[in-house]
Motif scaffolding. Structure first.
Motif, PDB file in Angstrom:
ATOM      1  N   LYS A  66       8.583   0.014  60.284  1.00 21.41           N
ATOM      2  CA  LYS A  66       7.135   0.203  60.187  1.00 21.41           C
ATOM      3  C   LYS A  66       6.779   1.337  59.238  1.00 21.41           C
ATOM      4  O   LYS A  66       5.833   1.236  58.479  1.00 21.41           O
ATOM      5  N   THR A  67       7.551   2.416  59.278  1.00 21.40           N
ATOM      6  CA  THR A  67       7.269   3.559  58.412  1.00 21.40           C
ATOM      7  C   THR A  67       7.424   3.171  56.954  1.00 21.40           C
ATOM      8  O   THR A  67       6.599   3.536  56.116  1.00 21.40           O
ATOM      9  N   ARG A  68       8.440   2.410  56.650  1.00 23.37           N
ATOM     10  CA  ARG A  68       8.680   1.959  55.269  1.00 23.37           C
ATOM     11  C   ARG A  68       7.520   1.099  54.768  1.00 23.37           C
ATOM     12  O   ARG A  68       7.073   1.257  53.634  1.00 23.37           O
ATOM     13  N   GLU A  69       7.042   0.201  55.603  1.00 20.76           N
ATOM     14  CA  GLU A  69       5.908  -0.645  55.210  1.00 20.76           C
ATOM     15  C   GLU A  69       4.649   0.195  55.006  1.00 20.76           C
ATOM     16  O   GLU A  69       3.874  -0.059  54.079  1.00 20.76           O
ATOM     17  N   TYR A  70       4.445   1.183  55.849  1.00 21.80           N
ATOM     18  CA  TYR A  70       3.275   2.050  55.728  1.00 21.80           C
ATOM     19  C   TYR A  70       3.317   2.856  54.432  1.00 21.80           C
ATOM     20  O   TYR A  70       2.318   2.981  53.734  1.00 21.80           O
TER      21      TYR A  70
ATOM     22  N   ASP B 219       4.966   2.044  51.671  1.00 22.97           N
ATOM     23  CA  ASP B 219       4.756   1.116  50.558  1.00 22.97           C
ATOM     24  C   ASP B 219       3.285   0.736  50.415  1.00 22.97           C
ATOM     25  O   ASP B 219       2.780   0.594  49.300  1.00 22.97           O
ATOM     26  N   LYS B 220       2.586   0.597  51.531  1.00 31.00           N
ATOM     27  CA  LYS B 220       1.170   0.263  51.478  1.00 31.00           C
ATOM     28  C   LYS B 220       0.356   1.406  50.872  1.00 31.00           C
ATOM     29  O   LYS B 220      -0.550   1.184  50.070  1.00 31.00           O
ATOM     30  N   ILE B 221       0.702   2.640  51.221  1.00 32.32           N
ATOM     31  CA  ILE B 221       0.012   3.800  50.647  1.00 32.32           C
ATOM     32  C   ILE B 221       0.330   3.915  49.160  1.00 32.32           C
ATOM     33  O   ILE B 221      -0.547   4.191  48.347  1.00 32.32           O
ATOM     34  N   ARG B 222       1.561   3.690  48.794  1.00 34.67           N
ATOM     35  CA  ARG B 222       1.974   3.825  47.404  1.00 34.67           C
ATOM     36  C   ARG B 222       1.282   2.815  46.505  1.00 34.67           C
ATOM     37  O   ARG B 222       0.954   3.112  45.362  1.00 34.67           O
ATOM     38  N   THR B 223       1.070   1.612  46.986  1.00 36.49           N
ATOM     39  CA  THR B 223       0.439   0.578  46.162  1.00 36.49           C
ATOM     40  C   THR B 223      -1.084   0.579  46.272  1.00 36.49           C
ATOM     41  O   THR B 223      -1.738  -0.172  45.556  1.00 36.49           O
ATOM     42  N   ASN B 224      -1.628   1.435  47.113  1.00 36.18           N
ATOM     43  CA  ASN B 224      -3.072   1.480  47.278  1.00 36.18           C
ATOM     44  C   ASN B 224      -3.718   2.109  46.048  1.00 36.18           C
ATOM     45  O   ASN B 224      -3.375   3.209  45.631  1.00 36.18           O
ATOM     46  N   ARG B 225      -4.689   1.405  45.476  1.00 38.10           N
ATOM     47  CA  ARG B 225      -5.335   1.865  44.250  1.00 38.10           C
ATOM     48  C   ARG B 225      -6.163   3.112  44.498  1.00 38.10           C
ATOM     49  O   ARG B 225      -6.228   4.006  43.655  1.00 38.10           O
TER      50      ARG B 225
END
Length: 78
Positions: free
Chosen positions: A2-6, A8-14
């Motif tokens: 879950k932490t990894r997905e979170y 990655d989601k922050i990193r790709t957030n514009r």
């Protein structure tokens, strides 16, 4: 997982990238302003002479890499 997905989601957030770029620009321009350089003229210089700033960036990266290598080698020798 879950932490990894979170992350990655922050990193790709514009929006996160835009806010981080804005904060970095604010810090850079306020530093230059304290040194007597107007933020407007600094922005104009960056836009008009982008090749020169790319060259300075490469030189700075080379110097930092050389300093890190020197520190590592001096630690190994002593």
């Amino acid at each position: 997982m879950k932490t990894r997905e979170y992350i990655d989601k922050i990193r790709t957030n514009r929006w996160v990238r835009t806010i981080a770029l804005g904060i970095a620009a604010f810090i850079m321009f306020s530093y230059m302003y304290t040194r007597g350089i107007s933020p407007v003229w600094a922005a104009v210089a960056i836009v008009c002479f982008s090749g020169f700033f790319r060259f300075l960036y490469r030189i700075a990266c080379l110097l930092v890499a050389a300093a890190i290598l020197f520190c590592i080698l001096s630690f190994l020798v002593s």
